[in-house]
Design an enzyme around this catalytic site. Structure first.
Site, PDB file in Angstrom:
ATOM      1  N   HIS A  19       0.833  -1.201   0.000  1.00 48.48           N
ATOM      2  CA  HIS A  19       0.000   0.000   0.000  1.00 48.48           C
ATOM      3  C   HIS A  19       0.865   1.247   0.000  1.00 48.48           C
ATOM      4  CE1 HIS A  19      -3.361   2.641   0.660  1.00 48.48           C
ATOM      5  NE2 HIS A  19      -2.740   3.171   1.701  1.00 48.48           N
ATOM      6  N   SER A  20       0.541   2.190  -0.896  1.00 45.41           N
ATOM      7  CA  SER A  20       1.216   3.477  -0.995  1.00 45.41           C
ATOM      8  C   SER A  20       2.707   3.253  -1.295  1.00 45.41           C
ATOM      9  CB  SER A  20       0.995   4.282   0.286  1.00 45.41           C
ATOM     10  OG  SER A  20       1.295   5.634   0.101  1.00 45.41           O
ATOM     11  N   LEU A  21       3.624   3.695  -0.440  1.00 46.63           N
ATOM     12  CA  LEU A  21       5.032   3.349  -0.652  1.00 46.63           C
ATOM     13  C   LEU A  21       5.181   1.834  -0.775  1.00 46.63           C
ATOM     14  CD1 LEU A  21       8.156   3.683  -0.563  1.00 46.63           C
ATOM     15  CD2 LEU A  21       7.961   3.615   1.938  1.00 46.63           C
TER      16      LEU A  21
ATOM     17  N   SER B 176      -2.120  -0.861  -3.859  1.00 42.87           N
ATOM     18  CA  SER B 176      -3.178   0.088  -3.518  1.00 42.87           C
ATOM     19  C   SER B 176      -2.565   1.405  -3.096  1.00 42.87           C
ATOM     20  CB  SER B 176      -4.064  -0.467  -2.389  1.00 42.87           C
ATOM     21  OG  SER B 176      -3.306  -0.671  -1.210  1.00 42.87           O
TER      22      SER B 176
END
Length: 257
Positions: free
Chosen positions: A91-93, A119
């Site tokens: 997720h993200s990074l 995501s």
């Protein structure tokens, strides 16, 4: 504890897992944020999570700000788990880390995960507008992070900020260092998610993950902000498990070769 055991943590041991799910948390977070998922997945799924230097049990270690170093360490740790099919989820990074670890495994060992789930981040070829805030004054930096979906009040307490802020800044610098790395498509399926109220992503940017694979691709949305995967009301984990089962039925051995 071996270097690999520091970088990837097993959250809930399973006696005979049919699949291993390796999770890469968002910027600033450690493996603990993924612990609730390890209690919610089916019994045959064993959950591992990345723990970067400078957080949780590694709090005394220097923060790492070079993406190539982090990815090579995480990929080496993942190699220990390949006696079972495996899925990478970030997720993200963490989405970027999951993709780069998959790419490292493909190049070095010619092995791919059964599935890559990402995501909270647009495709790797898209510019990241948030790495520029890494050097902002604390007040501006915290405000920008809150704009991603908010922070719990207790995270703003001075003692917690002292521990949390350096790791978060280091992770944003990691994102900035990614620009120098070469990328190419993977051979595994990719599922890319976006929160409908996530200001860091656009529908077009998430759909561009399609170019990150030569296999099948699915884009999905959830009714949430940037941190929607960690809100049980969005149904993210249940749908991710269903996608994993679909990919698992088509995978053979540790991965797709």
């Amino acid at each position: 504890m071996s270097p690999g055991e520091r970088w990837l943590v097993r959250l809930e041991p399973r006696p005979n897992p049919s699949l291993r799910l390796v999770i890469f948390p968002p910027a600033g977070a450690g493996a603990a944020i993924c612990f609730p998922w390890s209690r919610q997945v089916p019994e045959d799924v064993e959950v591992w999570a990345a723990r970067l230097p400078g957080r949780e049990s590694r709090i005394a270690e220097p923060l790492e700000q070079r993406m190539d170093v982090v990815v090579s360490q995480l990929a080496a740790a993942t190699l220990r788990l390949l006696d079972r099919p495996f899925v990478l989820l970030g997720h993200s990074l963490g989405a970027l880390l999951a993709y780069l670890v998959a790419l490292n495994l493909k190049r070095a060992s010619d092995v791919n995960p059964a599935l890559l789930v990402v995501s909270g981040r647009e495709a790797p070829n898209r510019p990241d507008n948030f790495t520029s805030i890494a050097e902002a004054p604390d007040r501006d930096f915290i405000a920008a992070i809150q704009a991603l979906g908010g922070l719990p009040d207790h995270a703003l307490e001075p003692e917690l900020l002292r521990l949390w802020l350096p790791a978060l800044r280091a992770d944003f610098r990691l994102c900035a260092s990614f620009a120098a790395m070469q990328t190419e498509p993977l051979a595994c399926p990719v599922v890319a998610w976006r929160g409908l109220r996530d200001p860091t992503t656009t529908p077009e940017g998430v759909r561009e993950w399609r170019a990150a694979t030569t296999s099948w691709f699915q884009d999905r949305t959830a009714d949430g902000d940037h941190f929607f995967p960690f809100d049980a009301r969005t149904g993210f984990l249940e749908t991710a498990i269903a996608d994993i089962r679909t990919a698992q039925r088509t995978a053979a051995g540790p991965g797709l070769r």
